[in-house]
Design a protein around this motif. Structure first.
Motif, short mmCIF file in Angstrom:
data_model
loop_
_atom_site.label_atom_id
_atom_site.label_comp_id
_atom_site.label_asym_id
_atom_site.label_seq_id
_atom_site.Cartn_x
_atom_site.Cartn_y
_atom_site.Cartn_z
N GLY A 1 -4.13 3.11 -3.27
CA GLY A 1 -3.90 2.73 -2.18
C GLY A 1 -4.85 1.72 -1.68
O GLY A 1 -4.41 1.30 -1.08
N SER A 2 -5.71 1.84 -1.83
CA SER A 2 -7.25 1.86 -0.96
C SER A 2 -7.10 0.29 -1.20
O SER A 2 -7.35 -0.49 -0.64
N LEU A 3 -7.48 0.53 -2.36
CA LEU A 3 -7.60 -0.81 -3.41
C LEU A 3 -6.43 -2.23 -3.13
O LEU A 3 -6.51 -3.40 -3.15
N VAL A 4 -5.54 -1.14 -3.41
CA VAL A 4 -3.89 -2.38 -2.98
C VAL A 4 -4.43 -2.94 -1.30
O VAL A 4 -4.37 -4.23 -0.66
N PHE A 5 -4.49 -2.16 -0.45
CA PHE A 5 -4.87 -2.99 1.22
C PHE A 5 -5.99 -3.58 0.70
O PHE A 5 -6.33 -4.20 1.54
N LEU A 6 -7.06 -3.66 0.13
CA LEU A 6 -8.08 -4.18 0.36
C LEU A 6 -8.43 -5.67 -0.25
O LEU A 6 -8.35 -6.69 0.26
N ILE A 7 -7.56 -4.94 -1.38
CA ILE A 7 -7.22 -7.30 -2.40
C ILE A 7 -5.77 -7.55 -1.48
O ILE A 7 -6.74 -9.01 -0.99
N ASN A 8 -5.33 -7.10 -0.40
CA ASN A 8 -4.49 -7.08 0.93
C ASN A 8 -5.74 -8.22 1.21
O ASN A 8 -5.18 -9.05 1.65
N LEU A 9 -6.31 -7.07 1.76
CA LEU A 9 -7.37 -8.05 3.34
C LEU A 9 -8.54 -8.74 2.30
O LEU A 9 -8.08 -10.41 3.33
N THR B 1 0.53 -1.36 -0.22
CA THR B 1 0.04 0.26 -0.59
C THR B 1 0.74 1.23 -0.16
O THR B 1 0.72 2.09 -0.39
N GLY B 2 1.01 1.67 0.54
CA GLY B 2 3.09 2.10 0.65
C GLY B 2 3.41 2.45 -0.24
O GLY B 2 4.00 3.77 -0.86
N ALA B 3 3.99 2.02 -0.88
CA ALA B 3 5.07 1.52 -1.93
C ALA B 3 3.75 1.81 -3.44
O ALA B 3 4.43 2.89 -4.44
N VAL B 4 2.86 2.31 -3.36
CA VAL B 4 1.83 1.59 -4.16
C VAL B 4 1.91 3.88 -4.49
O VAL B 4 1.77 4.67 -5.10
N ILE C 1 -9.07 2.81 7.09
CA ILE C 1 -7.38 2.90 7.27
C ILE C 1 -6.63 3.76 5.80
O ILE C 1 -5.37 4.10 6.84
N VAL C 2 -6.55 2.97 4.90
CA VAL C 2 -5.43 4.61 3.71
C VAL C 2 -6.30 5.61 4.33
O VAL C 2 -4.93 6.30 4.28
N PHE C 3 -7.02 5.94 4.58
CA PHE C 3 -7.66 8.28 4.83
C PHE C 3 -6.11 7.90 5.93
O PHE C 3 -5.33 9.30 6.45
#
Length: 313
Positions: A104-112, A83-86, A183-185
């Motif tokens: 970042g939110s989409l990447v975090f969502l995919i991880n979750l 998320t941070g890298a993106v 979370i990304v916010f």
């Protein structure tokens, strides 16, 4: 010389990440706050270097997390690292803060979602089901206590609790989406001031009153509502699950549009700045205020209320 600087900076940021990760894992109280800074080293590195170097840095951080902690540390490193890298890469490319936030939110969502699925498949652990079972057990225990005290539990209240628990199970995808964006916010909120101090060009948020969702979302909302009325799917079916989640997410977007309109109205009419804050608080206390704000969002999106109000003189 350039490669030496990159390696040195990468090593320093990895060391910072390692300290933050150890605090998150082994100091519970402080760790809940510190975990919000786990993405910061990745943002900083990604904002300054190309994507290949950032990918290598992220892989190194994940491997380091396996050495420092347990396999439980790796999901943290993956989620916050990617998320941070993106977001760092988006800043390097000069994208807007909103674009960085969405990516970042989409990447975090995919991880979750991926980690939730793996926990079920590999470890037979479903924390959502366990949470629901704990909640059901608490309700049953409360009912038993009332019966032992000679009081008759309200059947209507019990059925409402059961319906709420069932809806929690249905809305798991929506909760994942909302959690990821929230979370990304927070990650941006705590990390961007530090990035500024270290010379990273950080994009600015546009004023919240200028937020205006695409009109297509209103059509999606109307189609979903019509589908819900026309199909009337039974609980437990696939279509009930799809329509419930779509309705929930789209209703929240309408509320967001409505809140933005309240901020815009406050700005244009020179109302006290406390007005939108009071409205937001009342939304949580009084359900009918939430409905009014949602209706305002629908009208604003469909009929351009802001244009009718005109610009501030």
């Amino acid at each position: 010389m350039k490669n030496t600087y990159k390696l040195t900076e990468g090593a320093i940021l990895l060391a910072i990440f390692a300290v933050l990760l150890l605090i998150t894992l082994y100091i519970p109280g402080l760790g809940m706050i510190v975990n919000l800074f786990l993405a910061l080293p990745f943002m900083m590195f990604g904002a300054k270097h190309d994507w290949k170097s950032t990918a290598v840095f992220t892989v190194a951080a994940v491997l380091l997390s396996m050495i420092l902690g347990t396999f439980l540390a790796m999901p943290l490193a993956l989620a916050y690292g990617t998320t941070g890298a993106v977001m760092g890469y988006m800043m390097r490319e000069g994208k807007t803060r909103f674009a960085s936030y969405i990516a970042g939110s989409l990447v975090f969502l995919i991880n979750l979602v991926a980690q939730y699925a793996l926990s079920i498949v590999l470890f037979k652990m479903n924390f959502i089901e366990e949470m629901v079972e704990i909640f059901r057990a608490s309700v049953d225990q409360a009912i038993n206590m009332l019966e032992q005290m000679g009081q008759t539990p309200d059947e209507k209240l019990i059925s409402q609790f059961d319906a709420m628990v069932d809806m929690i199970e249905v809305l798991v995808p929506s909760m994942f989406v909302m959690a990821s964006f929230f979370i990304v916010f927070l990650l941006q909120l705590v990390s961007f001031p530090f990035l500024k101090r270290f010379g990273v060009k950080v994009p600015h948020w546009q004023p919240f009153r200028e937020l205006n969702l695409p009109k297509s979302i209103l059509w999606y909302y109307l189609i979903t509502m019509i589908a819900a009325l026309a199909l009337q799917p039974e609980k437990g079916t696939y279509w009930f699950w799809v329509i419930s989640n779509l309705s929930f997410i789209l209703q929240m977007l309408m509320v967001l549009q409505g809140i933005a309109f309240v901020f815009y109205l406050t700005y244009v009419k020179d109302y006290p700045k406390a007005v939108p804050i009071i409205v937001i608080v009342l939304m949580f206390l009084l359900p009918f205020v939430l409905y009014i704000v949602r209706i305002l969002g629908i009208i604003d999106l469909g009929f351009d209320l802001r244009k009718r109000l005109g610009e501030k003189k």
